[in-house]
Design a protein around this motif. Structure first.
Motif, PDB file in Angstrom:
ATOM      1  N   GLU A  42       0.062   8.128   3.115  1.00  0.00           N
ATOM      2  CA  GLU A  42      -1.299   7.639   2.901  1.00  0.00           C
ATOM      3  C   GLU A  42      -1.822   7.078   4.217  1.00  0.00           C
ATOM      4  O   GLU A  42      -1.186   6.227   4.833  1.00  0.00           O
ATOM      5  CB  GLU A  42      -1.278   6.540   1.842  1.00  0.00           C
ATOM      6  N   ARG A  43      -2.977   7.567   4.632  1.00  0.00           N
ATOM      7  CA  ARG A  43      -3.618   7.063   5.852  1.00  0.00           C
ATOM      8  C   ARG A  43      -4.974   6.483   5.450  1.00  0.00           C
ATOM      9  O   ARG A  43      -5.788   7.156   4.850  1.00  0.00           O
ATOM     10  CB  ARG A  43      -3.818   8.170   6.863  1.00  0.00           C
ATOM     11  N   ARG A  44      -5.171   5.201   5.773  1.00  0.00           N
ATOM     12  CA  ARG A  44      -6.426   4.517   5.458  1.00  0.00           C
ATOM     13  C   ARG A  44      -7.194   4.227   6.738  1.00  0.00           C
ATOM     14  O   ARG A  44      -6.690   3.559   7.637  1.00  0.00           O
ATOM     15  CB  ARG A  44      -6.167   3.214   4.708  1.00  0.00           C
ATOM     16  N   LYS A  45      -8.434   4.706   6.776  1.00  0.00           N
ATOM     17  CA  LYS A  45      -9.261   4.502   7.975  1.00  0.00           C
ATOM     18  C   LYS A  45      -9.563   3.032   8.205  1.00  0.00           C
ATOM     19  O   LYS A  45      -9.628   2.580   9.335  1.00  0.00           O
ATOM     20  CB  LYS A  45     -10.554   5.302   7.851  1.00  0.00           C
ATOM     21  N   SER A  49      -6.167   3.598  10.685  1.00  0.00           N
ATOM     22  CA  SER A  49      -5.395   4.812  10.392  1.00  0.00           C
ATOM     23  C   SER A  49      -3.904   4.543  10.217  1.00  0.00           C
ATOM     24  O   SER A  49      -3.066   5.390  10.492  1.00  0.00           O
ATOM     25  CB  SER A  49      -5.639   5.877  11.465  1.00  0.00           C
ATOM     26  N   GLU A  50      -3.591   3.346   9.746  1.00  0.00           N
ATOM     27  CA  GLU A  50      -2.191   3.004   9.460  1.00  0.00           C
ATOM     28  C   GLU A  50      -1.663   3.955   8.389  1.00  0.00           C
ATOM     29  O   GLU A  50      -2.355   4.282   7.433  1.00  0.00           O
ATOM     30  CB  GLU A  50      -2.143   1.563   8.953  1.00  0.00           C
ATOM     31  N   GLU A  51      -0.426   4.405   8.552  1.00  0.00           N
ATOM     32  CA  GLU A  51       0.185   5.318   7.604  1.00  0.00           C
ATOM     33  C   GLU A  51       1.304   4.629   6.841  1.00  0.00           C
ATOM     34  O   GLU A  51       2.076   3.858   7.404  1.00  0.00           O
ATOM     35  CB  GLU A  51       0.733   6.547   8.324  1.00  0.00           C
TER      36      GLU A  51
END
Length: 125
Positions: A42-45, A49-51
């Motif tokens: 999961e990558r959150r802007k 952009s932490e995965e």
């Protein structure tokens, strides 16, 4: 040479702009006819952009364990708080999801699995 070929781009395309990107993969044990892992990066802007990796694992080789991992995976999808886009490792993952939807009677909200699957159709190139 490495034997790798450059990708061939046959037309213009763009990636969707969503707050969450999901990179989905499944692992199977074909000798046992079971999906043993649903994995999502999961990558959150909003978080630079932490995965984060989420694993939904069948704890043993049984239909009940496969079903429980599947249920936990869809619970995760249900609880996403923003719009997302799904990238599949290959068509194999997409076909695997279709088969699991058909085979496992897990309460999945139609809108969620439709969105999860339609993102593939919309962005396959």
């Amino acid at each position: 040479t490495s034997g790798l070929k450059d990708p061939i781009i046959t037309g213009n395309f763009s990636f969707p702009d969503r707050p969450i990107e999901l990179f989905f993969d499944i692992e199977t044990d074909p000798t046992q006819d079971i999906v043993c892992l649903h994995g999502v990066v999961e990558r959150r802007k909003e978080k630079n952009s932490e995965e984060k990796f989420h694993a939904f694992v069948a704890q043993d080789v049984s239909p009940a364990a496969e079903c429980e991992a599947w249920r936990q995976f869809w619970e995760y999808i249900r609880n996403l708080d923003d719009e997302y886009v799904v990238y599949y490792y290959s068509k194999y993952e997409y076909d695997g999801i279709i088969q699991l939807i058909k085979n496992l009677l897990v309460d999945i909200h139609h809108q969620q699995h439709s969105h999860f699957l339609n993102e593939y159709h919309h962005h396959q190139h």
